[in-house]
Write an enzyme that holds these catalytic residues in place. Structure first.
Site, PDB file in Angstrom:
ATOM      1  N   HIS A  54       0.835  -1.197   0.000  1.00 12.75           N
ATOM      2  CA  HIS A  54       0.000   0.000   0.000  1.00 12.75           C
ATOM      3  C   HIS A  54       0.871   1.249   0.000  1.00 12.75           C
ATOM      4  CE1 HIS A  54       0.909   0.213   4.293  1.00 12.75           C
ATOM      5  NE2 HIS A  54       0.487  -1.027   4.425  1.00 12.75           N
TER       6      HIS A  54
HETATM    7  P1  TYD Z   1      -1.803  -2.918   7.392  1.00 12.44           P
HETATM    8  O1  TYD Z   1      -1.450  -1.486   7.453  1.00 12.44           O
HETATM    9  O2  TYD Z   1      -2.406  -3.430   6.125  1.00 12.44           O
HETATM   10  O3  TYD Z   1      -0.523  -3.814   7.747  1.00 12.44           O
HETATM   11  P2  TYD Z   1       0.890  -3.984   6.984  1.00 12.44           P
HETATM   12  O4  TYD Z   1       1.154  -2.758   6.200  1.00 12.44           O
HETATM   13  O5  TYD Z   1       1.867  -4.162   8.074  1.00 12.44           O
HETATM   14  O6  TYD Z   1       0.836  -5.188   6.155  1.00 12.44           O
HETATM   15  O7  TYD Z   1      -2.754  -3.245   8.617  1.00 12.44           O
HETATM   16  C1  TYD Z   1      -3.230  -4.554   8.893  1.00 12.44           C
HETATM   17  C2  TYD Z   1      -4.543  -4.434   9.675  1.00 12.44           C
HETATM   18  O8  TYD Z   1      -4.322  -3.784  10.928  1.00 12.44           O
HETATM   19  C3  TYD Z   1      -5.600  -3.616   8.943  1.00 12.44           C
HETATM   20  O9  TYD Z   1      -6.858  -4.234   9.175  1.00 12.44           O
HETATM   21  C4  TYD Z   1      -5.590  -2.276   9.648  1.00 12.44           C
HETATM   22  C5  TYD Z   1      -5.150  -2.629  11.050  1.00 12.44           C
HETATM   23  N1  TYD Z   1      -4.356  -1.557  11.675  1.00 12.44           N
HETATM   24  C6  TYD Z   1      -4.884  -0.825  12.727  1.00 12.44           C
HETATM   25  O10 TYD Z   1      -6.042  -1.054  13.161  1.00 12.44           O
HETATM   26  N2  TYD Z   1      -4.128   0.155  13.308  1.00 12.44           N
HETATM   27  C7  TYD Z   1      -2.865   0.439  12.879  1.00 12.44           C
HETATM   28  O11 TYD Z   1      -2.203   1.343  13.435  1.00 12.44           O
HETATM   29  C8  TYD Z   1      -2.331  -0.326  11.782  1.00 12.44           C
HETATM   30  C9  TYD Z   1      -0.956  -0.055  11.249  1.00 12.44           C
HETATM   31  C10 TYD Z   1      -3.098  -1.306  11.218  1.00 12.44           C
END
Ligand code: TYD
Length: 139
Positions: A54
């Protein structure tokens, strides 16, 4: 013309070393170029896991490997660069409008992320084509 909307650079932190071990500290607006509004960390990451995938409209982050190592694949809409994080003193600053993917986590790796804003799903580009379109629209 290449009008990049984002920026990525390595960040080096201070290290206080003595016979008791090493200490590293981070102050917002000093060692990282923003007020730290949120901290989160990835752990228990399977070695074949892929994270990220992302970009963010406004969020700035700095990533650190507090333990172990992993790869961060960066795409600013024009160029791609791979960074390996493996030293808890060396972070990777990733501004808004940069696509990132993380993989090749070592066993027991811990990725700590300092973020400039609270969590907001509306700030994410989770679709790579939409991210590319936004970069193209600015050029
Ligand atoms: P995501 O940002 O997609 O993780 P990564 O980039 O590490 O692969 O987040 C994964 C899940 O966690 C998504 O459902 C959103 C949630 N999340 C939160 O609730 N709070 C946060 O601060 C973060 C970073 C993620």
């Amino acid at each position: 013309m290449k009008k990049k909307l984002g920026e990525v650079r390595e960040v080096e932190l201070p290290q206080i070393h003595d016979f008791r071990g090493d200490l590293t500290f981070i102050e917002g607006n000093s060692h990282v170029p923003f007020d730290i509004k949120r901290v989160y960390y990835l752990y228990n990451v399977p070695v074949d896991s892929e994270r990220g995938g992302h970009a963010h409209r406004d969020l700035q982050q700095v990533l650190f490997a507090l333990s172990g190592s992993f790869r961060v694949k960066i795409d600013d809409g024009f160029d791609t660069t791979d960074y390996w994080l493996r030293d808890p003193r060396k972070g990777l600053y990733i501004s808004q409008m940069v696509w990132r993917e993380m993989d090749s986590f070592s066993q027991g790796a811990v990725c700590m992320v300092l973020a400039s804003l609270p969590f907001d799903e509306a700030d994410y580009y989770r679709d790579y084509d939409m991210f590319r379109q936004a970069v193209s629209a600015a050029n």
